[in-house]
Design an enzyme around this catalytic site. Structure first.
Site, short mmCIF file in Angstrom:
data_model
loop_
_atom_site.label_atom_id
_atom_site.label_comp_id
_atom_site.label_asym_id
_atom_site.label_seq_id
_atom_site.Cartn_x
_atom_site.Cartn_y
_atom_site.Cartn_z
N ASP A 96 9.60 10.67 -16.35
CA ASP A 96 10.43 9.84 -17.21
C ASP A 96 11.84 10.41 -17.20
O ASP A 96 12.04 11.59 -16.90
CB ASP A 96 9.89 9.78 -18.64
CG ASP A 96 10.21 8.45 -19.32
OD1 ASP A 96 11.10 7.74 -18.82
OD2 ASP A 96 9.58 8.13 -20.33
N THR A 124 10.86 11.70 -28.88
CA THR A 124 9.84 12.24 -29.79
C THR A 124 8.58 12.66 -29.04
O THR A 124 7.72 13.33 -29.60
CB THR A 124 9.46 11.20 -30.86
OG1 THR A 124 8.89 10.05 -30.22
CG2 THR A 124 10.67 10.78 -31.67
N ASP A 147 4.72 3.99 -18.25
CA ASP A 147 4.58 2.57 -18.54
C ASP A 147 5.13 1.78 -17.36
O ASP A 147 5.73 2.34 -16.44
CB ASP A 147 5.29 2.18 -19.86
CG ASP A 147 6.75 2.58 -19.89
OD1 ASP A 147 7.45 2.37 -18.87
OD2 ASP A 147 7.20 3.12 -20.91
N LYS A 187 -0.35 -0.48 -20.85
CA LYS A 187 -0.36 -0.51 -22.31
C LYS A 187 -0.75 -1.89 -22.81
O LYS A 187 -0.44 -2.91 -22.17
CB LYS A 187 1.03 -0.16 -22.86
CG LYS A 187 1.44 1.27 -22.63
CD LYS A 187 2.81 1.51 -23.25
CE LYS A 187 3.23 2.96 -23.13
NZ LYS A 187 4.56 3.20 -23.74
#
Length: 228
Positions: free
Chosen positions: A130, A135, A79, A102
């Protein structure tokens, strides 16, 4: 590595090794320096936790990526918020940069969707970067999008593998060649998968602590690549 064990070992070292010099203040100061060196070596902590510490690149991950022997690599930010981290890797690895754009979902309230890739990724080795995977929803959705954009290879690289909830199932089912993750957090068998490669940060921590106590440059361990 278990940092609590590392702390206990360092405490024991000071208790039996330095206190006989009757210089508790000096020993305490150097112990705190060693703790700071260990944190610095871990590299990719959250920005708030990293305040005041040099932001060094995760050496274990950058070395693993350099060893892929890929001449046409693209570092992909999942992102826009992780662009700064991705840019550090592009500079270190002489790679191109892309990111996932996004948009807010029109079907689900307060949700965002990975909609498009900004950058050239088709037919190339794409590395999603990242600092942490929890999750796995964001990073795996980005991998699916790269697959749709005809990326040749898709690799995920992260410093901290939290891997909570559905993360492992998502990783297993994602179109990902491998997930590179360091062992800054414990990774028991239930948080492992065939496409997860665990990289040890122990040598980096050892080198950083050794440099602190020998009064040599910690930055040299990272070849000067420590600025955000």
């Amino acid at each position: 590595p278990d940092l609590r064990l590392l702390e206990a070992e360092l405490n024991a070292t000071f208790a039996f090794g330095f206190l006989e010099e009757e210089n508790v203040e000096w020993a305490t100061a150097n112990y705190l320096k060693a703790q700071k060196a260990a944190l610095v070596a871990l590299a990719d902590v959250d920005d708030e936790l990293a305040a005041g510490l040099p932001k060094m690149k995760p050496k274990a991950i950058s070395e693993a990526l350099a060893g892929l022997d890929e001449d046409d690599m693209v570092i992909v930010s999942p992102d826009a918020g992780r662009m700064k981290v991705a840019e550090r890797y592009t500079n270190l690895l002489d790679a191109d940069l892309a990111y996932v754009h996004k948009r807010r979902s029109t079907e689900e309230k307060n949700a965002v969707e990975a909609k498009e890739i900004i950058g050239e990724v088709a037919g190339r080795c794409c590395v999603l970067i990242d600092d942490m995977i929890d999750t796995g929803g964001t990073i795996c959705a980005a991998a699916e999008l790269l697959h749709q954009y005809d990326a040749k290879r898709i690799i995920i690289a992260t410093t901290h593998g939290v891997f909570s909830g559905p993360a492992i199932d998502r990783i297993k089912n994602a179109p990902v060649e491998t997930v590179l993750v360091t062992d800054t957090l414990p990774l028991p068998s239930e948080k492992r998968a065939d496409n997860i490669t665990v990289l040890s940060v122990a040598p980096i921590i050892a080198q950083a602590i050794s440099a602190v106590f020998e009064d040599t440059s910690v930055s040299e361990i990272f070849q000067g690549n420590h600025l955000a």
